[in-house]
Design a protein around this motif. Structure first.
Motif, PDB file in Angstrom:
ATOM      1  N   PRO A  84       0.830  -1.216   0.000  1.00 40.00           N
ATOM      2  CA  PRO A  84       0.000   0.000   0.000  1.00 40.00           C
ATOM      3  C   PRO A  84       0.862   1.263   0.000  1.00 40.00           C
ATOM      4  O   PRO A  84       1.824   1.362   0.760  1.00 40.00           O
ATOM      5  CB  PRO A  84      -0.802  -0.125   1.297  1.00 40.00           C
ATOM      6  N   ASP A  85       0.531   2.177  -0.884  1.00 41.76           N
ATOM      7  CA  ASP A  85       1.209   3.471  -0.938  1.00 41.76           C
ATOM      8  C   ASP A  85       0.175   4.471  -1.439  1.00 41.76           C
ATOM      9  O   ASP A  85       0.018   4.681  -2.640  1.00 41.76           O
ATOM     10  CB  ASP A  85       2.411   3.411  -1.876  1.00 41.76           C
ATOM     11  N   PHE A  86      -0.533   5.069  -0.507  1.00 39.45           N
ATOM     12  CA  PHE A  86      -1.667   5.921  -0.875  1.00 39.45           C
ATOM     13  C   PHE A  86      -1.240   7.275  -1.432  1.00 39.45           C
ATOM     14  O   PHE A  86      -2.069   8.041  -1.913  1.00 39.45           O
ATOM     15  CB  PHE A  86      -2.589   6.095   0.335  1.00 39.45           C
ATOM     16  N   ALA A  87       0.062   7.575  -1.382  1.00 40.38           N
ATOM     17  CA  ALA A  87       0.558   8.809  -1.991  1.00 40.38           C
ATOM     18  C   ALA A  87       0.783   8.631  -3.484  1.00 40.38           C
ATOM     19  O   ALA A  87       0.951   9.610  -4.209  1.00 40.38           O
ATOM     20  CB  ALA A  87       1.855   9.243  -1.315  1.00 40.38           C
ATOM     21  N   ARG A  88       0.773   7.381  -3.949  1.00 36.78           N
ATOM     22  CA  ARG A  88       1.034   7.104  -5.361  1.00 36.78           C
ATOM     23  C   ARG A  88      -0.278   7.180  -6.145  1.00 36.78           C
ATOM     24  O   ARG A  88      -1.235   6.464  -5.864  1.00 36.78           O
ATOM     25  CB  ARG A  88       1.676   5.719  -5.497  1.00 36.78           C
ATOM     26  N   MET A  89      -0.306   8.036  -7.146  1.00 32.63           N
ATOM     27  CA  MET A  89      -1.525   8.243  -7.918  1.00 32.63           C
ATOM     28  C   MET A  89      -1.741   7.158  -8.972  1.00 32.63           C
ATOM     29  O   MET A  89      -2.874   6.831  -9.309  1.00 32.63           O
ATOM     30  CB  MET A  89      -1.504   9.619  -8.610  1.00 32.63           C
ATOM     31  N   GLN A  90      -0.638   6.627  -9.507  1.00 38.81           N
ATOM     32  CA  GLN A  90      -0.726   5.637 -10.578  1.00 38.81           C
ATOM     33  C   GLN A  90       0.059   4.388 -10.188  1.00 38.81           C
ATOM     34  O   GLN A  90       1.194   4.474  -9.730  1.00 38.81           O
ATOM     35  CB  GLN A  90      -0.188   6.199 -11.893  1.00 38.81           C
ATOM     36  N   LEU A  91      -0.555   3.221 -10.366  1.00 41.06           N
ATOM     37  CA  LEU A  91       0.098   1.961 -10.054  1.00 41.06           C
ATOM     38  C   LEU A  91       0.889   1.467 -11.266  1.00 41.06           C
ATOM     39  O   LEU A  91       0.519   1.736 -12.414  1.00 41.06           O
ATOM     40  CB  LEU A  91      -0.937   0.924  -9.635  1.00 41.06           C
ATOM     41  N   PRO A  92       1.968   0.722 -11.042  1.00 40.98           N
ATOM     42  CA  PRO A  92       2.851   0.322 -12.153  1.00 40.98           C
ATOM     43  C   PRO A  92       2.162  -0.465 -13.258  1.00 40.98           C
ATOM     44  O   PRO A  92       2.438  -0.228 -14.436  1.00 40.98           O
ATOM     45  CB  PRO A  92       3.926  -0.509 -11.450  1.00 40.98           C
ATOM     46  N   LEU A  93       1.268  -1.411 -12.934  1.00 37.87           N
ATOM     47  CA  LEU A  93       0.601  -2.169 -13.993  1.00 37.87           C
ATOM     48  C   LEU A  93      -0.309  -1.268 -14.813  1.00 37.87           C
ATOM     49  O   LEU A  93      -0.338  -1.350 -16.050  1.00 37.87           O
ATOM     50  CB  LEU A  93      -0.201  -3.334 -13.410  1.00 37.87           C
ATOM     51  N   ALA A  94      -1.034  -0.387 -14.133  1.00 37.50           N
ATOM     52  CA  ALA A  94      -1.901   0.548 -14.854  1.00 37.50           C
ATOM     53  C   ALA A  94      -1.083   1.500 -15.711  1.00 37.50           C
ATOM     54  O   ALA A  94      -1.466   1.840 -16.839  1.00 37.50           O
ATOM     55  CB  ALA A  94      -2.763   1.339 -13.863  1.00 37.50           C
ATOM     56  N   ASP A  95       0.068   1.930 -15.188  1.00 41.35           N
ATOM     57  CA  ASP A  95       0.933   2.825 -15.955  1.00 41.35           C
ATOM     58  C   ASP A  95       1.496   2.109 -17.183  1.00 41.35           C
ATOM     59  O   ASP A  95       1.606   2.701 -18.267  1.00 41.35           O
ATOM     60  CB  ASP A  95       2.077   3.319 -15.068  1.00 41.35           C
ATOM     61  N   LEU A  96       1.851   0.818 -17.035  1.00 44.95           N
ATOM     62  CA  LEU A  96       2.286   0.034 -18.186  1.00 44.95           C
ATOM     63  C   LEU A  96       1.176  -0.075 -19.213  1.00 44.95           C
ATOM     64  O   LEU A  96       1.415   0.065 -20.422  1.00 44.95           O
ATOM     65  CB  LEU A  96       2.723  -1.363 -17.730  1.00 44.95           C
ATOM     66  N   ALA A  97      -0.046  -0.319 -18.757  1.00 44.80           N
ATOM     67  CA  ALA A  97      -1.175  -0.421 -19.684  1.00 44.80           C
ATOM     68  C   ALA A  97      -1.368   0.883 -20.452  1.00 44.80           C
ATOM     69  O   ALA A  97      -1.667   0.870 -21.654  1.00 44.80           O
ATOM     70  CB  ALA A  97      -2.450  -0.787 -18.924  1.00 44.80           C
TER      71      ALA A  97
END
Length: 266
Positions: A84-97
């Motif tokens: 969990p990292d609630f400061a992160r707006m975009q997750l790596p898999l979603a960013d890859l997509a």
């Protein structure tokens, strides 16, 4: 064909160039090529690099070894993408997509084994895919108390709704024969024939106009959210522009001269 491999071959992701082909290999066979944040971020960076380099004609995505394409997210404490990292707006898999959605280079999946969870998400990001007979495809997330949220977004247009529901809600996998019958795969082959089948598909893409492929893939993604009339207006304006390109003029001239075309990608 000679290979130019990235200097550090101990990386969890190998990025190789063979002429106009970029090969991306998940290199964690000891973990069935499970995904970490770092691997996902580097995959996104490699896809963006390929898209920015007009000399790249095809991307081939695969896993190391002969057991797994990708078994999904690494669930080992410390390595998992589920921190969990609630400061992160975009997750790596979603960013890859997002990177793949914006990429005009065709991506071919070389599915060399088990393809599960996040691995099925990577599979869904590929434009075409060739699989070994032994491969299995599934979303077992419900078995550990979660749900394939991002993966569901990627797979909605690839898997028919009833089977998508079944795979998501039961966590049970399907075999390569079923995946092929559903239209998820372009070809299923014995393991010994996998490289030849992938190379044949790469050759087919390399034989056609690189400009037509890039502009065509751009258009295929651009029309996804358009209404019928918006799609027709967009595509009719784009075909007029494409006819003016050097590749289109060369293709027509080669056809009439009954000779192979010489593409410039312009």
């Amino acid at each position: 064909m000679s290979s130019e491999q990235s200097a550090d071959t101990t990386n969890d992701l190998l990025v190789e160039r063979e002429g106009a082909v970029m090969r991306l290999t998940l290199n964690r066979p000891q973990r069935r090529n499970a995904l970490t944040d770092d691997v996902l971020l580097r995959l996104g960076a490699a896809v963006r690099q390929a898209n920015a380099d007009r000399s790249v004609r095809v991307i081939v995505l695969t896993g190391a070894g002969d057991k797994a394409f990708c078994a999904g997210a690494d669930l080992t404490p410390g390595d998992t993408p589920f921190k969990p990292d609630f400061a992160r707006m975009q997750l790596p898999l979603a960013d890859l997509a997002r990177a793949v959605h914006d990429c005009q280079v065709p991506i071919i999946g070389r599915i060399n084994g088990v393809c599960m969870a996040g691995g099925l998400g990577l599979f869904g990001l590929c434009d075409m895919a060739v699989s070994v007979e032994e491969a299995r495809f599934g979303m077992p997330e419900v078995k550990i108390g979660i749900f394939p949220m991002q993966i569901l977004t990627i797979l909605r247009d690839l898997i028919p709704p009833r089977f998508l529901n079944q795979m998501c809600l039961t966590g049970q996998p399907i075999d390569s024969k079923t995946a092929f019958s559903l239209g998820m795969l372009n070809k299923v082959v014995p393991a010994a024939e996998l490289d030849a089948a992938v190379d044949a598909l790469v050759a087919d893409v390399m034989a056609v106009s690189p400009l037509a492929v890039r502009r065509g893939k751009y258009a295929m993604h651009a029309v996804e959210a358009m209404s019928f009339h918006e799609m027709m207006a967009f595509t009719e304006s784009n075909i007029s522009a494409m006819i003016q390109t050097e590749d289109a003029r060369e293709g027509l001239a080669a056809f009439n001269a009954k000779r192979p075309p010489v593409w410039t990608g312009r």
